[in-house]
Design a protein around this motif. Sequence first.
Motif, short mmCIF file in Angstrom:
data_model
loop_
_atom_site.label_atom_id
_atom_site.label_comp_id
_atom_site.label_asym_id
_atom_site.label_seq_id
_atom_site.Cartn_x
_atom_site.Cartn_y
_atom_site.Cartn_z
N TYR A 120 0.74 -1.24 0.05
CA TYR A 120 0.00 -0.13 -0.01
C TYR A 120 0.76 1.43 -0.18
O TYR A 120 0.29 2.37 -0.18
CB TYR A 120 -0.92 -0.03 1.23
CG TYR A 120 -1.88 -1.29 1.36
CD1 TYR A 120 -2.98 -1.11 0.09
CD2 TYR A 120 -2.09 -2.04 2.09
CE1 TYR A 120 -3.89 -2.28 0.11
CE2 TYR A 120 -3.09 -3.19 2.43
CZ TYR A 120 -3.93 -2.96 1.22
OH TYR A 120 -4.97 -4.13 1.30
N THR A 137 -2.62 0.08 -4.89
CA THR A 137 -1.13 -0.40 -4.24
C THR A 137 -0.06 -0.05 -5.58
O THR A 137 -0.42 0.29 -6.16
CB THR A 137 -1.30 -1.96 -4.37
OG1 THR A 137 -1.86 -2.28 -5.66
CG2 THR A 137 -2.33 -2.45 -3.36
N PHE A 196 4.41 -6.34 -4.26
CA PHE A 196 3.73 -5.54 -5.30
C PHE A 196 3.74 -6.15 -6.45
O PHE A 196 2.77 -6.50 -7.35
CB PHE A 196 3.81 -4.06 -5.18
CG PHE A 196 3.27 -3.49 -6.51
CD1 PHE A 196 1.82 -3.17 -6.41
CD2 PHE A 196 3.80 -2.82 -7.53
CE1 PHE A 196 1.19 -2.72 -7.68
CE2 PHE A 196 3.30 -2.20 -8.49
CZ PHE A 196 1.93 -2.30 -8.67
N ARG A 208 -2.51 -9.99 2.69
CA ARG A 208 -1.75 -8.89 2.86
C ARG A 208 -1.57 -8.86 4.46
O ARG A 208 -2.37 -8.46 5.20
CB ARG A 208 -2.16 -7.84 2.46
CG ARG A 208 -2.17 -7.77 0.88
CD ARG A 208 -2.89 -6.49 0.16
NE ARG A 208 -2.90 -6.78 -1.37
CZ ARG A 208 -3.64 -5.79 -1.95
NH1 ARG A 208 -4.76 -4.99 -1.51
NH2 ARG A 208 -3.62 -6.13 -3.36
#
Length: 356
Positions: free
Chosen positions: A139, A153, A166, A188
């Motif tokens: 994030y 993201t 990511f 996550r």
Amino acid sequence: MANGKTVLVTGGAGYVGSHTVVELLEQNYNVISIDNLVNAYADSPTEKPESLKRIEKLTGKSITSYNIDIRCKDNLDKVFKTHKIDYVIHFAALKSVGESCAKPLQYYQNNISGSCVLFEVMSENNVKKLVFSSSATVYGTPQKLPLDENHPTGQGCTNPYGKTKFFVEEIMKDLCSSDSEWSAISLRYFNPVGAHESGLIGEDPSGIPNNLMPFIAQVAVGRRAKLSVYGSDYDTIDGTGVRDYIHVNDLAIGHVRALDKFCDNNFKGFKPYNLGTGKGLSVLQMVEAFKKASGKDIPYEIVDRRPGDIASCYADASLALKELNWSATKDVNAMCKDTWNWQSKNPNGYQTKTAN
């Protein structure tokens, strides 16, 4: 229920991996662990990792284990050819924010290249159900708190470690778009802490710990003189960084709930879920909680901020509750109590041979 299905766990001898292996065995899955021992201890490169030996003692069940690197395609393919694998849980990765800033190439090579080799071998062997160990670092600097799965993201990722998570998520999305047989869940995490209540397994970082809780625990047990607190001028309750700490056993259960999702024939493609408590605690609040749980003083000094760190980060985990029937159950007192139980029984981590 597992019905005897087989799960390949990459990084299965590491911290979160080993606790997840316990939960999988308790839910009657067969487990195959792959680990290159970068974040795990074994008496020799050919021996089964100590964490897995202890899990076998704890559960009374056997674990098939391979000490190999997922970047070695030939070795990895042999494992898939030898066993009928139903699902993969992918933990194997380097995981230090600070180290990733100093050694970015090592992180890109290990975390991204390793994942690509794994996904290739999975495809070639028609194993297309995957749970990925991701991170709230995808994030970047939070645009809002708490963080939910709709938060952008890859924008403003503050360190190479977060970028690798990511990028792997993006690869998984493309893989699922290209082949409708693929199903992938990305979990996550926020900040895993704690240990199994038995004290047999826990977090045992190599060298100087990069995460707060094992550093606190090593100070409490006398392995280190004092804790370094990175920064005291953040815009937080006491100036120190705020994080969403989650007990590793809660996290392990989250992985099994993700596997349950694959039993839903309507589930296809890529889906991310946050696993956290939804509450932030500062570094100094964690120090106080650990002092209470252990009865030990925790000397600390304030030092400069670390590259890549952010002020605050905590989760909105309501989607996991709604769709995976999962929520965190253990509070900060349990996190500190279980960490201290592990560290006090194992002052030198897995090299402590007298653990009971």
